[in-house]
Design a protein around this motif. Structure first.
Motif, PDB file in Angstrom:
ATOM      1  N   GLY A   1      24.609  27.102  -2.583  1.00 34.79           N
ATOM      2  CA  GLY A   1      24.317  28.465  -2.144  1.00 34.79           C
ATOM      3  C   GLY A   1      22.861  28.854  -2.353  1.00 34.79           C
ATOM      4  O   GLY A   1      22.003  28.033  -2.680  1.00 34.79           O
ATOM      5  N   LEU A   2      22.598  30.136  -2.160  1.00 36.64           N
ATOM      6  CA  LEU A   2      21.234  30.653  -2.293  1.00 36.64           C
ATOM      7  C   LEU A   2      20.707  30.521  -3.712  1.00 36.64           C
ATOM      8  O   LEU A   2      19.518  30.267  -3.918  1.00 36.64           O
ATOM      9  N   GLU A   3      21.593  30.673  -4.699  1.00 41.01           N
ATOM     10  CA  GLU A   3      21.159  30.544  -6.093  1.00 41.01           C
ATOM     11  C   GLU A   3      20.642  29.133  -6.369  1.00 41.01           C
ATOM     12  O   GLU A   3      19.634  28.958  -7.033  1.00 41.01           O
ATOM     13  N   GLY A   4      21.338  28.146  -5.850  1.00 36.96           N
ATOM     14  CA  GLY A   4      20.903  26.764  -6.024  1.00 36.96           C
ATOM     15  C   GLY A   4      19.590  26.492  -5.319  1.00 36.96           C
ATOM     16  O   GLY A   4      18.725  25.791  -5.845  1.00 36.96           O
ATOM     17  N   LEU A   5      19.442  27.047  -4.126  1.00 38.31           N
ATOM     18  CA  LEU A   5      18.201  26.869  -3.370  1.00 38.31           C
ATOM     19  C   LEU A   5      17.014  27.393  -4.179  1.00 38.31           C
ATOM     20  O   LEU A   5      15.977  26.742  -4.268  1.00 38.31           O
ATOM     21  N   ALA A   6      17.194  28.549  -4.808  1.00 35.12           N
ATOM     22  CA  ALA A   6      16.125  29.132  -5.624  1.00 35.12           C
ATOM     23  C   ALA A   6      15.783  28.251  -6.822  1.00 35.12           C
ATOM     24  O   ALA A   6      14.649  28.266  -7.309  1.00 35.12           O
ATOM     25  N   LEU A   7      16.746  27.456  -7.283  1.00 37.95           N
ATOM     26  CA  LEU A   7      16.533  26.560  -8.423  1.00 37.95           C
ATOM     27  C   LEU A   7      16.071  25.164  -8.010  1.00 37.95           C
ATOM     28  O   LEU A   7      15.885  24.296  -8.854  1.00 37.95           O
ATOM     29  N   GLY A   8      15.938  24.934  -6.702  1.00 42.34           N
ATOM     30  CA  GLY A   8      15.497  23.632  -6.225  1.00 42.34           C
ATOM     31  C   GLY A   8      16.634  22.675  -5.907  1.00 42.34           C
ATOM     32  O   GLY A   8      16.401  21.503  -5.655  1.00 42.34           O
TER      33      GLY A   8
ATOM     34  N   PRO B   1      20.398  26.982   2.577  1.00 42.34           N
ATOM     35  CA  PRO B   1      21.004  26.477   1.340  1.00 42.34           C
ATOM     36  C   PRO B   1      22.111  25.466   1.602  1.00 42.34           C
ATOM     37  O   PRO B   1      22.824  25.558   2.598  1.00 42.34           O
ATOM     38  N   CYS B   2      22.252  24.520   0.728  1.00 39.13           N
ATOM     39  CA  CYS B   2      23.382  23.603   0.749  1.00 39.13           C
ATOM     40  C   CYS B   2      24.645  24.431   0.474  1.00 39.13           C
ATOM     41  O   CYS B   2      24.636  25.320  -0.372  1.00 39.13           O
ATOM     42  N   GLU B   3      25.724  24.135   1.173  1.00 38.80           N
ATOM     43  CA  GLU B   3      26.980  24.858   0.959  1.00 38.80           C
ATOM     44  C   GLU B   3      27.462  24.783  -0.481  1.00 38.80           C
ATOM     45  O   GLU B   3      28.028  25.731  -1.002  1.00 38.80           O
ATOM     46  N   ALA B   4      27.265  23.663  -1.138  1.00 35.47           N
ATOM     47  CA  ALA B   4      27.761  23.492  -2.503  1.00 35.47           C
ATOM     48  C   ALA B   4      27.013  24.378  -3.498  1.00 35.47           C
ATOM     49  O   ALA B   4      27.600  24.827  -4.474  1.00 35.47           O
TER      50      ALA B   4
ATOM     51  N   ARG C   1      18.732  21.342  -3.412  1.00 33.61           N
ATOM     52  CA  ARG C   1      18.669  21.321  -1.951  1.00 33.61           C
ATOM     53  C   ARG C   1      19.886  20.673  -1.289  1.00 33.61           C
ATOM     54  O   ARG C   1      20.254  21.029  -0.193  1.00 33.61           O
ATOM     55  N   CYS C   2      20.479  19.669  -1.950  1.00 31.62           N
ATOM     56  CA  CYS C   2      21.521  18.897  -1.272  1.00 31.62           C
ATOM     57  C   CYS C   2      22.474  18.296  -2.304  1.00 31.62           C
ATOM     58  O   CYS C   2      22.039  17.610  -3.224  1.00 31.62           O
ATOM     59  N   PHE C   3      23.762  18.530  -2.125  1.00 33.98           N
ATOM     60  CA  PHE C   3      24.780  18.012  -3.033  1.00 33.98           C
ATOM     61  C   PHE C   3      24.830  16.490  -3.025  1.00 33.98           C
ATOM     62  O   PHE C   3      25.174  15.878  -4.023  1.00 33.98           O
ATOM     63  N   VAL C   4      24.477  15.882  -1.907  1.00 34.55           N
ATOM     64  CA  VAL C   4      24.608  14.431  -1.769  1.00 34.55           C
ATOM     65  C   VAL C   4      23.282  13.689  -1.893  1.00 34.55           C
ATOM     66  O   VAL C   4      23.193  12.521  -1.534  1.00 34.55           O
ATOM     67  N   ALA C   5      22.246  14.356  -2.411  1.00 37.54           N
ATOM     68  CA  ALA C   5      20.930  13.714  -2.555  1.00 37.54           C
ATOM     69  C   ALA C   5      20.376  13.974  -3.951  1.00 37.54           C
ATOM     70  O   ALA C   5      20.919  14.765  -4.718  1.00 37.54           O
ATOM     71  N   GLU C   6      19.276  13.327  -4.254  1.00 36.82           N
ATOM     72  CA  GLU C   6      18.609  13.549  -5.526  1.00 36.82           C
ATOM     73  C   GLU C   6      18.012  14.948  -5.570  1.00 36.82           C
ATOM     74  O   GLU C   6      17.720  15.546  -4.543  1.00 36.82           O
ATOM     75  N   MET C   7      17.813  15.439  -6.782  1.00 38.06           N
ATOM     76  CA  MET C   7      17.258  16.778  -7.008  1.00 38.06           C
ATOM     77  C   MET C   7      16.002  16.998  -6.170  1.00 38.06           C
ATOM     78  O   MET C   7      15.092  16.176  -6.159  1.00 38.06           O
ATOM     79  N   GLY C   8      15.984  18.107  -5.459  1.00 37.01           N
ATOM     80  CA  GLY C   8      14.814  18.498  -4.690  1.00 37.01           C
ATOM     81  C   GLY C   8      14.705  17.889  -3.310  1.00 37.01           C
ATOM     82  O   GLY C   8      13.767  18.173  -2.582  1.00 37.01           O
ATOM     83  N   HIS C   9      15.644  17.030  -2.927  1.00 34.52           N
ATOM     84  CA  HIS C   9      15.605  16.366  -1.629  1.00 34.52           C
ATOM     85  C   HIS C   9      16.831  16.739  -0.816  1.00 34.52           C
ATOM     86  O   HIS C   9      17.774  17.317  -1.319  1.00 34.52           O
ATOM     87  N   ARG C  10      16.811  16.351   0.462  1.00 30.82           N
ATOM     88  CA  ARG C  10      17.952  16.578   1.347  1.00 30.82           C
ATOM     89  C   ARG C  10      18.284  15.296   2.109  1.00 30.82           C
ATOM     90  O   ARG C  10      17.404  14.533   2.453  1.00 30.82           O
ATOM     91  N   LEU C  11      19.560  15.128   2.392  1.00 30.71           N
ATOM     92  CA  LEU C  11      19.995  14.083   3.315  1.00 30.71           C
ATOM     93  C   LEU C  11      20.404  14.697   4.645  1.00 30.71           C
ATOM     94  O   LEU C  11      20.400  14.022   5.656  1.00 30.71           O
ATOM     95  N   CYS C  12      20.774  15.960   4.614  1.00 32.66           N
ATOM     96  CA  CYS C  12      21.230  16.648   5.820  1.00 32.66           C
ATOM     97  C   CYS C  12      20.035  17.176   6.615  1.00 32.66           C
ATOM     98  O   CYS C  12      19.053  17.631   6.040  1.00 32.66           O
ATOM     99  N   GLY C  13      20.168  17.158   7.923  1.00 35.78           N
ATOM    100  CA  GLY C  13      19.103  17.647   8.794  1.00 35.78           C
ATOM    101  C   GLY C  13      19.204  19.119   9.119  1.00 35.78           C
ATOM    102  O   GLY C  13      18.334  19.675   9.767  1.00 35.78           O
TER     103      GLY C  13
END
Length: 93
Positions: free
Chosen positions: A14-21, A9-12, A23-35
């Motif tokens: 948490g697990l609740e956010g991950l379950a909702l899709g 989960p993204c730190e911002a 993925r990343c505070f600094v990217a568009e919904m459903g995507h990640r910038l972090c590796g």
């Protein structure tokens, strides 16, 4: 097999956010910038510092919302999914 992108989960958010899709505070919904979780942590430390600096800047100029937020959140780790405890002195911002 699970998509590796969905395993941490993204730190911002948490697990609740991950379950909702979320993925990343600094990217568009459903995507990640972090590796990975370590890179996420680094990006979130920087984001928390930017938000904290802006709150303090607004407070210094007398903005009532900035004053309220600066009083309520006294250190960056209280923001955006960080811990509630003051940061370890070995952490750098």
């Amino acid at each position: 097999m699970a998509d590796p992108e969905d395993t941490w989960p993204c730190e911002a958010y948490g697990l609740e956010g991950l379950a909702l899709g979320l993925r990343c505070f600094v990217a568009e919904m459903g995507h990640r910038l972090c590796g990975g979780a370590d890179e996420c942590h680094g990006k979130m430390v920087a984001a928390r510092q930017r938000v904290n600096s802006r709150m303090n800047e607004l407070a210094a100029h007398g903005d009532p919302t900035g004053v309220y937020l600066a009083e309520r959140f006294t250190h960056p780790e209280q923001l955006l999914g960080g811990s509630e405890a003051p940061p370890d002195e070995s952490d750098s911002y």
